[in-house]
Scaffold this active site. Structure first.
Site, PDB file in Angstrom:
ATOM      1  N   HIS A 124      -5.042   0.915   9.828  1.00 32.40           N
ATOM      2  CA  HIS A 124      -6.063   1.730  10.500  1.00 32.40           C
ATOM      3  C   HIS A 124      -7.242   2.061   9.596  1.00 32.40           C
ATOM      4  O   HIS A 124      -8.262   2.571  10.075  1.00 32.40           O
ATOM      5  CB  HIS A 124      -5.446   2.993  11.121  1.00 32.40           C
ATOM      6  CG  HIS A 124      -5.010   4.036  10.142  1.00 32.40           C
ATOM      7  ND1 HIS A 124      -4.602   5.278  10.532  1.00 32.40           N
ATOM      8  CD2 HIS A 124      -4.907   4.038   8.783  1.00 32.40           C
ATOM      9  CE1 HIS A 124      -4.277   6.005   9.481  1.00 32.40           C
ATOM     10  NE2 HIS A 124      -4.456   5.266   8.416  1.00 32.40           N
ATOM     11  N   GLY A 172       0.817  -1.206   0.000  1.00 36.46           N
ATOM     12  CA  GLY A 172       0.000   0.000   0.000  1.00 36.46           C
ATOM     13  C   GLY A 172       0.848   1.252   0.000  1.00 36.46           C
ATOM     14  O   GLY A 172       0.438   2.288   0.524  1.00 36.46           O
ATOM     15  N   LYS A 181       2.580   1.183   6.127  1.00 37.00           N
ATOM     16  CA  LYS A 181       2.441   2.471   6.805  1.00 37.00           C
ATOM     17  C   LYS A 181       1.048   3.033   6.562  1.00 37.00           C
ATOM     18  O   LYS A 181       0.619   3.201   5.420  1.00 37.00           O
ATOM     19  CB  LYS A 181       3.480   3.475   6.306  1.00 37.00           C
ATOM     20  CG  LYS A 181       3.336   4.829   6.989  1.00 37.00           C
ATOM     21  CD  LYS A 181       4.092   5.934   6.299  1.00 37.00           C
ATOM     22  CE  LYS A 181       3.711   7.284   6.900  1.00 37.00           C
ATOM     23  NZ  LYS A 181       2.291   7.646   6.610  1.00 37.00           N
ATOM     24  N   ASP A 195      -3.968  -6.416  -5.311  1.00 35.59           N
ATOM     25  CA  ASP A 195      -4.930  -6.249  -4.226  1.00 35.59           C
ATOM     26  C   ASP A 195      -4.400  -6.968  -3.000  1.00 35.59           C
ATOM     27  O   ASP A 195      -4.290  -8.197  -2.986  1.00 35.59           O
ATOM     28  CB  ASP A 195      -6.271  -6.841  -4.658  1.00 35.59           C
ATOM     29  CG  ASP A 195      -7.374  -6.695  -3.619  1.00 35.59           C
ATOM     30  OD1 ASP A 195      -7.073  -6.294  -2.481  1.00 35.59           O
ATOM     31  OD2 ASP A 195      -8.537  -6.990  -3.954  1.00 35.59           O
ATOM     32  N   PHE A 196      -4.057  -6.214  -1.952  1.00 34.54           N
ATOM     33  CA  PHE A 196      -3.447  -6.867  -0.788  1.00 34.54           C
ATOM     34  C   PHE A 196      -4.423  -7.748  -0.014  1.00 34.54           C
ATOM     35  O   PHE A 196      -4.025  -8.489   0.868  1.00 34.54           O
ATOM     36  CB  PHE A 196      -2.749  -5.874   0.142  1.00 34.54           C
ATOM     37  CG  PHE A 196      -3.528  -4.650   0.563  1.00 34.54           C
ATOM     38  CD1 PHE A 196      -4.836  -4.721   1.005  1.00 34.54           C
ATOM     39  CD2 PHE A 196      -2.910  -3.398   0.548  1.00 34.54           C
ATOM     40  CE1 PHE A 196      -5.530  -3.599   1.419  1.00 34.54           C
ATOM     41  CE2 PHE A 196      -3.590  -2.256   0.974  1.00 34.54           C
ATOM     42  CZ  PHE A 196      -4.909  -2.361   1.406  1.00 34.54           C
TER      43      PHE A 196
END
Length: 347
Positions: free
Chosen positions: A252, A183, A248, A233-234
């Site tokens: 969240h 990301g 990073k 796509d993770f």
């Protein structure tokens, strides 16, 4: 009974509530200042209010009244009848190192700010306010609006640049040998890490739209021979075989269940001796302590805009454990009271 009169701590005043209650008004003041291009005009040279009113096609007495509040905010200063940007106000310019302009513009975006009006709905029901207001999630909105997505990724890159030195100094990335920035957007952080560790090789992994600018970032940092990009796509998978997987400001954005899906993919892909490195705010057990306000405010922002949340150290440890990982290191980031680099390895 405590001796309030002689106490070192001043008694609280009801007036302290007003900046909280009038936060919405401060937002509109800042929005108008940017719409009038005051940072750009005052960056050119100090100006009298009459000249500034002419340049902005504004009603001079009203503009002066606005400027007084901007002075009170510490964003501009007045000397001998001339208005100029303060040291803090300089960060409203887009062309200065460490600029906060992109983040401020994003905060003032009406699509995002509208979602905040339904925070009460979220608190009552648990439904993300953005989804409730717009009928779909934030990331779907960005997928459908390339201009908004580009602005979002610029802000993410800008916020990353601010903490790059702290991330570089907080952990020894050299032994990893290879690093996947999961990301990682335009590769800003990966480029800095490769510059700091000449033997390190890396891949920035993100959506096709997000990684589009990474090649130029790598070239500008003179690390293109050790860096590449991969779109994907993770939630499905991440590139295999690396020594480190860096996330990073990713987890969240997502619920615990979705965060576990992402981390499990990293766990499955990494070398047996690999590490997963997460850079995010950690919510303190005492919200009134150092970094507590930043982490708590960021947590409410996640509540309004995404299915995600900021987490305490215990909550991170639980998410790691559910992913087949164990938390083995908590590394403070210099100058960031809430941010931590969390290090996990295979359980």
């Amino acid at each position: 009974m405590p001796d309030t009169e002689n106490s070192a701590v001043a008694p609280r005043s009801p007036g302290e509530l007003l900046p909280i209650a009038y936060g919405f008004a401060y937002t509109h003041v800042l929005r108008v200042a940017l719409e009038l291009r005051l940072p750009e005009l005052l960056a050119e040279r100090p100006r009298e209010i009459a000249e500034l009113a002419t340049a902005t096609r504004s009603h001079e007495p009203s503009l002066y009244r606005l400027s007084r509040l901007l002075i009170a905010f510490g964003l501009i200063e007045e000397h001998d009848g001339l208005l100029r940007l303060s040291e803090l106000g300089q960060y409203l310019r887009a062309d200065v190192p460490g600029s906060a302009r992109g983040a401020v513009d994003l905060a003032l975006d009406p699509v995002l700010s509208h979602a905040w009006t339904e925070l009460g709905h979220t608190v009552r029901t648990g439904e993300t306010a953005f989804d409730h207001v717009h009928g779909h999630g934030l990331f779907r909105h960005l997928d459908a609006d390339p201009a908004a997505a580009a602005a979002f990724h610029r802000v993410m890159a800008g916020s990353t640049r601010v903490v790059v030195p702290a991330v570089v100094s907080a952990y020894d990335f050299g032994p990893l040998r290879t690093l996947i920035d999961v990301g990682g957007g335009d590769g800003t952080l990966l480029a800095a890490l490769l510059s700091a560790y000449p033997a390190l090789r890396g891949t920035v992994f993100d959506t096709a739209a997000a990684v589009g600018a990474a090649t130029g970032v790598f070239a500008a940092a003179a690390v293109a021979d050790r860096a590449d990009t991969q779109a994907g796509d993770f939630f499905v998978s991440v590139p295999e075989g690396a020594g480190g997987y860096l996330l990073k400001s990713i987890l969240h954005d997502w619920s615990d269940a979705d965060s576990v899906r992402i981390l499990r993919n990293c766990r499955a892909a990494m070398r047996p001796d690999g590490r997963v490195l997460v850079v995010e705010p950690v919510v303190a057990e005492d919200p009134a302590g150092a970094g507590g306000l930043h982490a708590a405010m960021s947590d409410i922002q996640m509540l309004v805009l995404t299915p995600g949340r900021e987490r305490t150290l215990a909550e991170f440890a639980r998410v790691f454990a559910d992913s087949g990982l164990v938390l083995v290191g908590v590394h403070p980031l210099p100058g960031s009271p809430a941010l931590r680099l969390l290090e996990a390895q295979a359980a």
